[in-house]
Design a protein around this motif. Structure first.
Motif, short mmCIF file in Angstrom:
data_model
loop_
_atom_site.label_atom_id
_atom_site.label_comp_id
_atom_site.label_asym_id
_atom_site.label_seq_id
_atom_site.Cartn_x
_atom_site.Cartn_y
_atom_site.Cartn_z
N THR A 43 3.27 4.38 1.61
CA THR A 43 1.90 4.79 1.32
C THR A 43 1.30 3.94 0.21
O THR A 43 2.01 3.44 -0.66
CB THR A 43 1.86 6.27 0.89
OG1 THR A 43 2.76 6.44 -0.19
CG2 THR A 43 2.23 7.20 2.04
N CYS A 44 0.00 3.79 0.26
CA CYS A 44 -0.72 3.03 -0.76
C CYS A 44 -0.56 3.71 -2.12
O CYS A 44 -0.82 4.91 -2.25
CB CYS A 44 -2.20 2.94 -0.38
SG CYS A 44 -3.22 2.25 -1.69
N PRO A 45 -0.16 2.98 -3.17
CA PRO A 45 0.01 3.59 -4.49
C PRO A 45 -1.32 4.09 -5.07
O PRO A 45 -1.32 4.96 -5.94
CB PRO A 45 0.55 2.46 -5.36
CG PRO A 45 0.87 1.33 -4.45
CD PRO A 45 0.14 1.54 -3.17
N GLY A 46 -2.43 3.56 -4.57
CA GLY A 46 -3.73 3.96 -5.10
C GLY A 46 -4.25 5.26 -4.53
O GLY A 46 -4.73 6.13 -5.26
N CYS A 47 -4.18 5.42 -3.20
CA CYS A 47 -4.83 6.56 -2.56
C CYS A 47 -3.90 7.40 -1.70
O CYS A 47 -4.29 8.46 -1.20
CB CYS A 47 -6.00 6.08 -1.71
SG CYS A 47 -5.47 5.06 -0.32
N GLY A 48 -2.67 6.94 -1.50
CA GLY A 48 -1.71 7.72 -0.73
C GLY A 48 -1.80 7.54 0.78
O GLY A 48 -1.04 8.14 1.52
N TRP B 217 -0.31 -2.05 -0.41
CA TRP B 217 -1.55 -1.41 -0.84
C TRP B 217 -2.54 -1.40 0.33
O TRP B 217 -2.50 -2.31 1.17
CB TRP B 217 -2.19 -2.21 -1.97
CG TRP B 217 -1.52 -2.05 -3.30
CD1 TRP B 217 -0.28 -2.52 -3.64
CD2 TRP B 217 -2.05 -1.40 -4.46
NE1 TRP B 217 -0.01 -2.21 -4.96
CE2 TRP B 217 -1.08 -1.53 -5.47
CE3 TRP B 217 -3.25 -0.74 -4.73
CZ2 TRP B 217 -1.28 -1.00 -6.76
CZ3 TRP B 217 -3.45 -0.22 -6.01
CH2 TRP B 217 -2.47 -0.35 -7.00
N CYS B 218 -3.46 -0.43 0.35
CA CYS B 218 -4.53 -0.50 1.34
C CYS B 218 -5.60 -1.47 0.83
O CYS B 218 -5.72 -1.70 -0.38
CB CYS B 218 -5.12 0.89 1.64
SG CYS B 218 -6.34 1.47 0.45
N GLU B 219 -6.33 -2.05 1.74
CA GLU B 219 -7.32 -3.08 1.36
C GLU B 219 -8.40 -2.53 0.43
O GLU B 219 -8.85 -3.21 -0.48
CB GLU B 219 -7.96 -3.69 2.61
CG GLU B 219 -7.01 -4.56 3.43
CD GLU B 219 -6.34 -5.68 2.62
OE1 GLU B 219 -7.05 -6.34 1.83
OE2 GLU B 219 -5.13 -5.87 2.77
ZN LIG Z 1 -5.38 2.86 -1.12
#
Ligand SMILES: [Zn+2]
Length: 216
Positions: free
Chosen positions: A15-20, A29-31
């Motif tokens: 999962t993206c560390p920023g938004c899950g 990470w997601c873009e």
């Molecule tokens: Zn994200």
């Protein structure tokens, strides 16, 4: 092996560390989260008396800022997973191939005792070892914590932090090209002071790299 990875993805989605949000394993990470913070650059005015410039990966804001704070003050060691994908994306590694030895900015003993780890090691150590660079977690020792820096001017910050770092006497940096790593670059006073000590101990050059910075 492929099957193993496919199964691992099902049972342990990345999962993206920023938004899950679930992301592909090799992206990390997601873009959307990445583009808000990603800003790899050589920092302006970071070439000081003893530091051969300092690079950074991200702006110190948004998800990166939150994750650094969680790792630093919240005991969230699991957050270290956010950093290898960022280091892998850094576009200027070709400018740093001459650096063979990586040394982190150390914590004071008091902070070691209360935190139990140096967050900088959590960010860089594993990745650097995999990349074939020698990482010396205790290359430098910090004799005392700096007084609070936030109310001081740039030159006062240098004075405040001068002489705070000492080379580990079991480490030989003579003639070595060193990559000095830290979590956040603010004014560069910490980096300059650590670089000063490494040069005093005989290092050929010291170049900086941090995860994030609020500087230009
Ligand atoms: Zn994200």
């Amino acid at each position: 092996m492929k099957l193993f990875h496919d199964l691992a993805d099902i049972f342990y989605p990345t999962t993206c560390p920023g938004c899950g949000k679930v992301v592909e394993r090799d992206r990390g990470w997601c873009e959307d989260c990445l583009k808000r913070v990603w800003n790899p650059r050589l920092l302006n005015s970071s070439h000081t008396d003893h530091l051969h410039g300092c690079y950074t990966l991200c702006n110190y804001e948004g998800a990166v800022r939150k994750i650094i704070i969680q790792l630093k003050y919240g005991g969230r060691i699991d957050r270290k997973k956010a950093f290898p994908p960022l280091l892998s994306r850094f576009p200027y590694w070709d400018r740093l191939t001459f650096c063979s030895l990586v040394i982190p900015v150390p914590l004071s003993q008091k902070k070691w005792d209360s935190r139990g780890y140096n967050q900088v090691d959590m960010m860089f150590e594993e990745w650097m070892e995999k990349a074939g660079k020698k990482y010396l977690p205790r290359g430098l020792v910090r004799f005392r914590a700096a007084e609070t820096q936030s109310l001081l001017s740039r030159s006062e910050r240098y004075d405040n932090i001068k002489g705070i770092f000492h080379i580990n006497r079991n480490v030989d940096v003579r003639g070595k090209y060193i990559l000095l790593v830290d979590d956040v670059y603010t004014t560069g006073a910490t980096m300059e002071s650590a670089a000063h000590e490494l040069k005093r101990a005989g290092a050929a050059s010291v170049t900086g790299l941090t995860i994030a910075s609020g500087a230009m």
